[in-house]
Write a protein that holds these residues in place. Structure first.
Motif, PDB file in Angstrom:
ATOM      1  N   ASP A 317      72.292  -1.334  56.571  1.00  0.00           N
ATOM      2  CA  ASP A 317      72.525  -1.123  55.231  1.00  0.00           C
ATOM      3  C   ASP A 317      72.066  -2.373  54.523  1.00  0.00           C
ATOM      4  O   ASP A 317      72.858  -3.465  54.794  1.00  0.00           O
ATOM      5  CB  ASP A 317      73.971  -0.717  54.842  1.00  0.00           C
ATOM      6  CG  ASP A 317      74.329  -0.510  53.609  1.00  0.00           C
ATOM      7  OD1 ASP A 317      73.519  -1.022  52.674  1.00  0.00           O
ATOM      8  OD2 ASP A 317      75.085   0.165  53.050  1.00  0.00           O
ATOM      9  N   SER A 319      71.631  -2.695  50.980  1.00  0.00           N
ATOM     10  CA  SER A 319      71.722  -2.382  49.685  1.00  0.00           C
ATOM     11  C   SER A 319      71.969  -3.548  48.996  1.00  0.00           C
ATOM     12  O   SER A 319      71.720  -3.691  47.612  1.00  0.00           O
ATOM     13  CB  SER A 319      72.819  -1.185  49.495  1.00  0.00           C
ATOM     14  OG  SER A 319      74.061  -1.739  49.904  1.00  0.00           O
ATOM     15  N   GLU A 320      72.685  -4.538  49.475  1.00  0.00           N
ATOM     16  CA  GLU A 320      72.960  -5.868  48.583  1.00  0.00           C
ATOM     17  C   GLU A 320      71.722  -6.889  48.373  1.00  0.00           C
ATOM     18  O   GLU A 320      71.616  -7.703  47.528  1.00  0.00           O
ATOM     19  CB  GLU A 320      74.195  -6.812  49.253  1.00  0.00           C
ATOM     20  CG  GLU A 320      73.758  -7.288  50.581  1.00  0.00           C
ATOM     21  CD  GLU A 320      75.029  -7.654  51.409  1.00  0.00           C
ATOM     22  OE1 GLU A 320      75.559  -8.862  51.034  1.00  0.00           O
ATOM     23  OE2 GLU A 320      75.293  -7.115  52.369  1.00  0.00           O
ATOM     24  N   THR A 322      68.234  -5.222  48.440  1.00  0.00           N
ATOM     25  CA  THR A 322      67.094  -4.433  47.892  1.00  0.00           C
ATOM     26  C   THR A 322      67.427  -3.010  47.506  1.00  0.00           C
ATOM     27  O   THR A 322      68.132  -2.514  48.023  1.00  0.00           O
ATOM     28  CB  THR A 322      65.962  -4.688  48.949  1.00  0.00           C
ATOM     29  OG1 THR A 322      64.965  -4.090  48.293  1.00  0.00           O
ATOM     30  CG2 THR A 322      66.324  -3.671  50.188  1.00  0.00           C
ATOM     31  N   ASP A 323      66.420  -2.513  46.994  1.00  0.00           N
ATOM     32  CA  ASP A 323      66.296  -1.243  46.480  1.00  0.00           C
ATOM     33  C   ASP A 323      64.995  -0.637  46.961  1.00  0.00           C
ATOM     34  O   ASP A 323      64.669   0.615  46.660  1.00  0.00           O
ATOM     35  CB  ASP A 323      66.111  -0.789  44.826  1.00  0.00           C
ATOM     36  CG  ASP A 323      67.770  -0.714  44.234  1.00  0.00           C
ATOM     37  OD1 ASP A 323      68.785  -0.509  45.106  1.00  0.00           O
ATOM     38  OD2 ASP A 323      67.917  -1.150  43.262  1.00  0.00           O
ATOM     39  N   ASP A 324      64.391  -1.320  47.682  1.00  0.00           N
ATOM     40  CA  ASP A 324      62.964  -1.127  48.194  1.00  0.00           C
ATOM     41  C   ASP A 324      62.874  -1.530  49.492  1.00  0.00           C
ATOM     42  O   ASP A 324      62.328  -2.681  49.760  1.00  0.00           O
ATOM     43  CB  ASP A 324      62.087  -1.660  47.153  1.00  0.00           C
ATOM     44  CG  ASP A 324      60.643  -1.272  47.375  1.00  0.00           C
ATOM     45  OD1 ASP A 324      60.385  -0.856  48.453  1.00  0.00           O
ATOM     46  OD2 ASP A 324      59.694  -1.384  46.624  1.00  0.00           O
ATOM     47  N   SER A 325      63.291  -0.908  50.323  1.00  0.00           N
ATOM     48  CA  SER A 325      63.087  -1.026  51.642  1.00  0.00           C
ATOM     49  C   SER A 325      61.662  -1.438  52.445  1.00  0.00           C
ATOM     50  O   SER A 325      61.445  -2.120  53.244  1.00  0.00           O
ATOM     51  CB  SER A 325      63.675  -0.079  52.550  1.00  0.00           C
ATOM     52  OG  SER A 325      63.342   0.968  52.444  1.00  0.00           O
ATOM     53  N   ARG A 350      68.247   8.059  50.527  1.00  0.00           N
ATOM     54  CA  ARG A 350      68.824   6.765  50.650  1.00  0.00           C
ATOM     55  C   ARG A 350      68.237   5.450  51.368  1.00  0.00           C
ATOM     56  O   ARG A 350      68.898   4.611  51.664  1.00  0.00           O
ATOM     57  CB  ARG A 350      70.144   7.210  51.393  1.00  0.00           C
ATOM     58  CG  ARG A 350      71.137   8.084  50.492  1.00  0.00           C
ATOM     59  CD  ARG A 350      72.294   8.475  51.111  1.00  0.00           C
ATOM     60  NE  ARG A 350      71.803   9.298  52.480  1.00  0.00           N
ATOM     61  CZ  ARG A 350      73.045   9.475  53.429  1.00  0.00           C
ATOM     62  NH1 ARG A 350      74.303   9.399  53.059  1.00  0.00           N
ATOM     63  NH2 ARG A 350      72.612  10.301  54.512  1.00  0.00           N
ATOM     64  N   HIS A 352      65.702   3.752  50.953  1.00  0.00           N
ATOM     65  CA  HIS A 352      65.215   2.593  50.355  1.00  0.00           C
ATOM     66  C   HIS A 352      66.233   1.523  50.416  1.00  0.00           C
ATOM     67  O   HIS A 352      65.984   0.342  49.899  1.00  0.00           O
ATOM     68  CB  HIS A 352      64.899   2.991  48.739  1.00  0.00           C
ATOM     69  CG  HIS A 352      65.778   3.949  48.074  1.00  0.00           C
ATOM     70  ND1 HIS A 352      65.892   5.155  47.867  1.00  0.00           N
ATOM     71  CD2 HIS A 352      67.139   3.281  47.482  1.00  0.00           C
ATOM     72  CE1 HIS A 352      67.092   5.548  47.329  1.00  0.00           C
ATOM     73  NE2 HIS A 352      67.570   4.589  46.924  1.00  0.00           N
ATOM     74  N   GLN A 353      67.555   1.663  50.831  1.00  0.00           N
ATOM     75  CA  GLN A 353      68.345   0.607  51.014  1.00  0.00           C
ATOM     76  C   GLN A 353      68.727   0.335  52.567  1.00  0.00           C
ATOM     77  O   GLN A 353      69.985  -0.357  52.678  1.00  0.00           O
ATOM     78  CB  GLN A 353      69.310   0.839  50.162  1.00  0.00           C
ATOM     79  CG  GLN A 353      69.256   0.699  48.688  1.00  0.00           C
ATOM     80  CD  GLN A 353      70.480   1.029  47.820  1.00  0.00           C
ATOM     81  OE1 GLN A 353      71.230   1.794  48.189  1.00  0.00           O
ATOM     82  NE2 GLN A 353      70.570   0.584  46.822  1.00  0.00           N
ATOM     83  N   THR A 354      67.869   0.868  53.420  1.00  0.00           N
ATOM     84  CA  THR A 354      68.252   0.475  55.103  1.00  0.00           C
ATOM     85  C   THR A 354      67.021  -0.113  55.624  1.00  0.00           C
ATOM     86  O   THR A 354      65.813   0.667  55.137  1.00  0.00           O
ATOM     87  CB  THR A 354      68.588   1.681  55.604  1.00  0.00           C
ATOM     88  OG1 THR A 354      67.827   2.901  55.194  1.00  0.00           O
ATOM     89  CG2 THR A 354      70.250   2.210  54.878  1.00  0.00           C
TER      90      THR A 354
END
Ligand SMILES: Cc1ncc(COP(=O)(O)O)c(C=O)c1O
Length: 382
Positions: A317, A319-320, A322-325, A350, A352-354
Motif C-alpha cells: 500500500d 497511498s501515503e 501516490t494516487d497514481d501507481s 483501488r 492506483h495506490q498499490t
C-alpha cells in the motif's frame, strides 16, 4: 473488419512496465526486475534431460486429450504427498498451463451471461477471460482485515453462478486457511455456485502448508500448474482436477479446443516432479528473498503490506506517497532502475495506490533492488 465486443479486453499493464524496462536496458541501463511473475530458474535439470531424451527417441505426436496416463497418475500421487488426499487419477486433466484450464473450466461450468465472483485484488486474466467468454466477472473488494481474500459474507445477494479463489494469491501471496476455504466452499454451495480454486502457487509456501479445496470437497474444480513451483512457465503445462462426473465433459472440450497439452512438456513435467533437490533449492532462494523483503521494505518506507504466506510477491500500500501507481512505478524505474508492477492490473478501483513487488529472481538481485529502493525513497522524502 468487424470486431466482437467480448474480445475487447484490457491490456496487461505489467507488459508496459516490461517494455519500458527493456527500452531502458537497450539504452544501456542496468534494471532490477521486480515486476516479473516468474521464477528466474530453468526447469529442473533432470526434467530437461528427460526432454532431450524424448526428443531423440520419440515422435512426440498428439497425446490423448486428458494427458499422458503416467503424468495424471503422478499428479494424483502428489495430492497424497502434499495433502494426504487420496485422488483418483481419472479426475486429473493435463492442460496447457493453468490458463487453458481456466478456459476449460469456465466453458464447462457456465453459460453466456452467468456471473462469476472473484476477489479484487486478483490475477487480471480471470476477469478478462470471463469477459471474452461472455461471462460477467463480479468483483468483490477484498478487505485488508481479511488479508485481501474474499470471505463468505461477500457472496450474499450477488446471485452468482460461480466463485473463484486463489490461495496463495497473486498479487498478495496471502492464503486461505482450512476454515476460510471451508466457509467459502460452503457459501458457494449454499448459493448454488460452482467453486473454482486456483492453486497455482502451491508448493511455494513459507510458514504453513497451503490448503487444497480437495481436502474439503470433491465438488470443486482445482487448477494448478507446473509454471511456478516446478519453474516451467514457458513450457505451458498445468493441470485441473474435476469431479468424476465432469471428466467426460472436460475431455470433449479439451479434444476440440486443444487436442492435447504439448507432448514434450508433459514428458518434462513428469520428470520435474521428482527433481526434489533442485526444487528445494529454488524454495530456499524464495524463502531467503522473502525474509529480505520483510526486513528491508519497511526501512524504505514501504512497509504497509500483509506478509505473504506463499507465492513470491509483496503487495504494498503506497497511498501515503501516490494516487497514481502507474506514474509512481515509472518514477521508480526511471530513477532507481527497479521495475515494479502498478496495482492497477490487479485492482482497477483501488490499485492506483498499490504496487506489486516480485521476489522471484536471484537473492543478489533482490539485495540490489532493495538497496536501490531505499535510496530512491530516502531521496524522495528529502
Ligand atoms: C494466480 C495465477 N493464476 C494463473 C496464472 C497463469 O499461469 P500459467 O498459465 O502459466 O499456469 C498466473 C500467472 O502468473 C497466476 O499468477
Amino acid at each position: 473488419m468487424r470486431n466482437s465486443s467480448r474480445g475487447m479486453v484490457d491490456p496487461f499493464i505489467v507488459m508496459d512496465v516490461m517494455e519500458a524496462a527493456r527500452a531502458a536496458e537497450t539504452a544501456g541501463r542496468h534494471i532490477i526486475h521486480m515486476e516479473v511473475g516468474q521464477p528466474g530458474s530453468a526447469a529442473p535439470e533432470g526434467a530437461r534431460m528427460a526432454a532431450a531424451a524424448a526428443m531423440q527417441d520419440d515422435a512426440l505426436g498428439y497425446t490423448v486429450a486428458l494427458g499422458l496416463p503416467a503424468l495424471r497418475a503422478r499428479i494424483a500421487q502428489l495430492y497424497g504427498e502434499w495433502h494426504n488426499v487420496d485422488l483418483n487419477p481419472e479426475r486429473v486433466v493435463v492442460t496447457s498451463g493453468s490458463s487453458a484450464a481456466f478456459l476449460l473450466a469456465f466453458t464447462a461450468l457456465f453459460d453466456a451471461g452467468d456471473r462469476v465472483v472473484i476477489g479484487a485484488p486478483g490475477y487480471p486474466s480471470y476477469r478478462q477471460i470471463l469477459k471474452a467468454l461472455s461471462l460477467e466477472p463480479v468483483l468483490i473488494d477484498a478487505q485488508p482485515e481479511n488479508r485481501l481474500q474474499p470471505i463468505a459474507a461477500d457472496l450474499k445477494g450477488l446471485n452468482a453462478q460461480g466463485l473463484m479463489v486463489a490461495s496463495p494469491a497473486n498479487p498478495t501471496g496471502t492464503m486461505l486457511n482450512h476454515a476460510a476455504m471451508s466457509s467459502l466452499i460452503g457459501a458457494a454451495q449454499d448459493a448454488g455456485a460452482a467453486f473454482i480454486s486456483d492453486e497455482i502457487y502451491h508448493g511455494i509456501e513459507y510458514e504453513a502448508k497451503a490448503v487444497t479445496a480437495l481436502e474439503i470437497t470433491d465438488e470443486a474444480y482445482v487448477i494448478n500448474s507446473f509454471s511456478k513451483y516446478f519453474s516451467m512457465t514457458g513450457w505451458r503445462i498445468g493441470w485441473m482436477v474435476v469431479p468424476e462426473d465432469h471428466v467426460r465433459i472436460i475431455e470433449r472440450l479439451a479434444q476440440n479446443m486443444f487436442i492435447c497439452a504439448p507432448h514434450i512438456s508433459q514428458v518434462t513435467a513428469l520428470a520435474a516432479m521428482d527433481c526434489h533437490d533442485e526444487l528445494r533449492a529454488n524454495m530456499k532462494v524464495y524463502s531467503d528473498n522473502r525474509a529480505l523483503m520483510l526486513e528491508e521494505l519497511p526501512k524504505a518506507g514501504l512497509g504497509k503490506f500483509a506478509p505473504p504466506d506463499g507465492a513470491f510477491y509483496v503487495y504494498v500500500d503506497v497511498s501515503e506517497y501516490t494516487d497514481d501507481s502507474r506514474q509512481f512505478a515509472a518514477e521508480i524505474l526511471e530513477q532507481a532502475g527497479v521495475a515494479v508492477t502498478p496495482g492497477l492490473d490487479f485492482d482497477r478501483k483501488r490499485g492506483h495506490q498499490t504496487l506489486r513487488l516480485s521476489y522471484a529472481r536471484s537473492t543478489e538481485d533482490i539485495i540490489e533492488g532493495l538497496t536501490r529502493l531505499k535510496a530512491f525513497m530516502s531521496n524522495r522524502r528529502a
